[in-house]
Motif scaffolding. Structure first.
Motif, PDB file in Angstrom:
ATOM      1  N   PHE A 136       1.151  -1.109  -0.154  1.00 17.67           N
ATOM      2  CA  PHE A 136      -0.175  -0.013   0.039  1.00 17.67           C
ATOM      3  C   PHE A 136       0.836   0.869  -0.433  1.00 17.67           C
ATOM      4  N   ASP A 137       0.532   2.098  -1.131  1.00 15.87           N
ATOM      5  CA  ASP A 137       1.397   3.747  -1.173  1.00 15.87           C
ATOM      6  C   ASP A 137      -0.046   4.444  -1.482  1.00 15.87           C
ATOM      7  N   PRO A 138       1.068   5.655   0.371  1.00 15.76           N
ATOM      8  CA  PRO A 138       0.064   5.823   0.492  1.00 15.76           C
ATOM      9  C   PRO A 138      -0.650   7.329  -0.252  1.00 15.76           C
ATOM     10  N   ILE A 139       0.760   7.388  -1.405  1.00 21.34           N
ATOM     11  CA  ILE A 139       1.185   8.209  -3.023  1.00 21.34           C
ATOM     12  C   ILE A 139       0.127   7.979  -4.215  1.00 21.34           C
ATOM     13  N   ILE A 140       0.633   7.063  -3.804  1.00 19.84           N
ATOM     14  CA  ILE A 140      -0.079   6.088  -5.474  1.00 19.84           C
ATOM     15  C   ILE A 140      -1.579   6.157  -4.403  1.00 19.84           C
ATOM     16  N   PHE A 141      -1.997   6.085  -4.365  1.00 18.98           N
ATOM     17  CA  PHE A 141      -3.609   5.593  -4.030  1.00 18.98           C
ATOM     18  C   PHE A 141      -3.748   7.314  -3.872  1.00 18.98           C
ATOM     19  N   SER A 142      -3.432   8.245  -2.723  1.00 24.65           N
ATOM     20  CA  SER A 142      -3.873   9.633  -2.911  1.00 24.65           C
ATOM     21  C   SER A 142      -3.749   9.969  -4.270  1.00 24.65           C
ATOM     22  N   LEU A 143      -2.972   9.713  -5.047  1.00 26.52           N
ATOM     23  CA  LEU A 143      -2.865  10.286  -6.578  1.00 26.52           C
ATOM     24  C   LEU A 143      -4.528   9.639  -7.438  1.00 26.52           C
ATOM     25  N   HIS A 144      -4.762   8.917  -7.249  1.00 27.10           N
ATOM     26  CA  HIS A 144      -6.301   8.158  -7.872  1.00 27.10           C
ATOM     27  C   HIS A 144      -7.242   8.615  -6.789  1.00 27.10           C
ATOM     28  N   CYS A 145      -7.159   8.682  -5.784  1.00 35.47           N
ATOM     29  CA  CYS A 145      -8.977   9.233  -5.182  1.00 35.47           C
ATOM     30  C   CYS A 145      -8.715  10.819  -5.707  1.00 35.47           C
ATOM     31  N   LEU A 146      -7.196  11.421  -5.801  1.00 32.28           N
ATOM     32  CA  LEU A 146      -7.280  13.111  -6.267  1.00 32.28           C
ATOM     33  C   LEU A 146      -8.031  13.297  -7.806  1.00 32.28           C
ATOM     34  N   GLY A 147      -7.393  12.160  -8.787  1.00 34.30           N
ATOM     35  CA  GLY A 147      -7.896  12.063  -9.876  1.00 34.30           C
ATOM     36  C   GLY A 147      -9.209  11.806 -10.294  1.00 34.30           C
TER      37      GLY A 147
END
Length: 328
Positions: A136-147
């Protein structure tokens, strides 16, 4: 990656599919493609149900055949057939194409975890694990959620997710650069290492370290180029004794050995007269403990009384698992 990240990746890929005129101009096809990318992003992890049987089977097979080259070809066909039967009047080829991309992306990104996959099976059962991105990478997950949020507020999904994936590619490159720097720092610290595992954590500059020299195992952490070695174990080959021979035939210990490239062992006599054989994976040190283990208890006739393998964070829980195994 974890299921949550794969889920948001499926949505993002569904948004990118609007770059395809066939998908963008046909609402039913878009609906089917969105369903296909979400399901396709989850499908390879269907082997998670193996946990319901036992950890040994799960460890041996998770991210195995379901992430193989044949599976990458089969999953999109199965999903496309089912969705085309449920949703009428869809473009089957474009549904298959985007579903195929979703399945392929799932397997591809899993390669970058420390766990890895058998992605080149059937040509090889070797685990491919580049170890630069945490499960689980919070940066990758957060970027997807932001998109996804930006898309919900009206931005163009094609541009939004295209830019997002460019940023993620740059992020991956940076992770490789940091990992390489950490490996160099490990070499300067240990100097005689033969094999090094540098595994990511959820923190960008924090890495787990497990290394092997001709004589010792080293376990530690790195923050950037600063390496701290916490434990050092002398390498001792497994003794060739009837106890060890019997223990290593146990399914739990066999599964552990098939998965763990770096472990140490302990043999102890228990108060109840049984002999305990314990294998300890050195890659997952956490809070001064090594939670991934395989344990077998044997009687004087070298019969397995109980055994267990898995991630256990307290000794009490491990003993409870072994007691449950003994009662079954």
């Amino acid at each position: 990656m974890d299921s949550g990240t794969h889920f948001v990746m499926g949505i993002a890929l569904g948004g990118l599919a609007l770059a395809d005129p066939v998908v963008a101009n046909h609402s039913m096809t878009f609906t089917a493609v969105m369903a296909g990318t979400i399901i396709g992003s989850q499908a390879p992890d269907v082997d998670t149900v193996l946990k319901l049987r036992n950890n040994a089977i799960y460890i041996r097979h998770h991210r195995g055949i379901t992430h193989s080259l044949p599976a990458v070809a089969i999953w999109p066909i199965l999903i496309t057939v089912v969705l085309s039967l449920i949703l009428q009047d869809v473009n089957v080829f474009h549904l298959w194409l985007w579903t195929f991309l979703a399945v392929g992306l799932h397997v591809f990104v899993d390669i970058f975890n420390a766990y890895g996959t058998q992605a080149i099976r059937p040509f090889s059962k070797k685990w491919v694990a580049l170890g630069v991105i945490n499960t689980f990478d919070p940066i990758i997950f957060s970027l997807h959620c932001l998109g996804i949020v930006l898309w919900a507020f009206g931005t163009n999904p094609v541009w939004t997710f295209s830019i997002m994936y460019i940023v993620i590619v740059i992020y991956y490159i940076l992770r490789f650069a940091v990992q390489r720097a950490v490996k160099k720092a490990v070499h300067h610290t240990i100097q005689d290492e033969e094999y090094v595992i540098v595994a990511p954590t959820m923190r960008f500059f924090h890495w787990r370290i497990a290394a092997k020299s001709k004589t010792h195992y080293y376990v530690g952490r790195a923050y950037g180029r600063t390496v701290n070695i916490y434990d050092k174990f002398e390498i001792k080959p497994l003794p060739k004794t009837p106890v060890i021979d019997a223990a290593m035939k146990d399914s739990n210990l066999a599964a552990f050995v098939s998965f763990s490239p770096m472990y140490r062992w302990e043999i102890s006599e228990l108060e109840n007269g049984l002999t305990e054989v314990r294998l300890i994976d050195l890659r997952y040190r956490s809070d001064n403990r090594y939670p991934f283990v395989a344990v077998a208890h044997l009687n004087d006739d070298y019969e397995i009384v109980t055994s267990y393998t898995g991630w256990i964070f307290t000794e009490d829980k491990l003993q409870k698992k072994l007691q449950i195994g003994a009662s079954n």
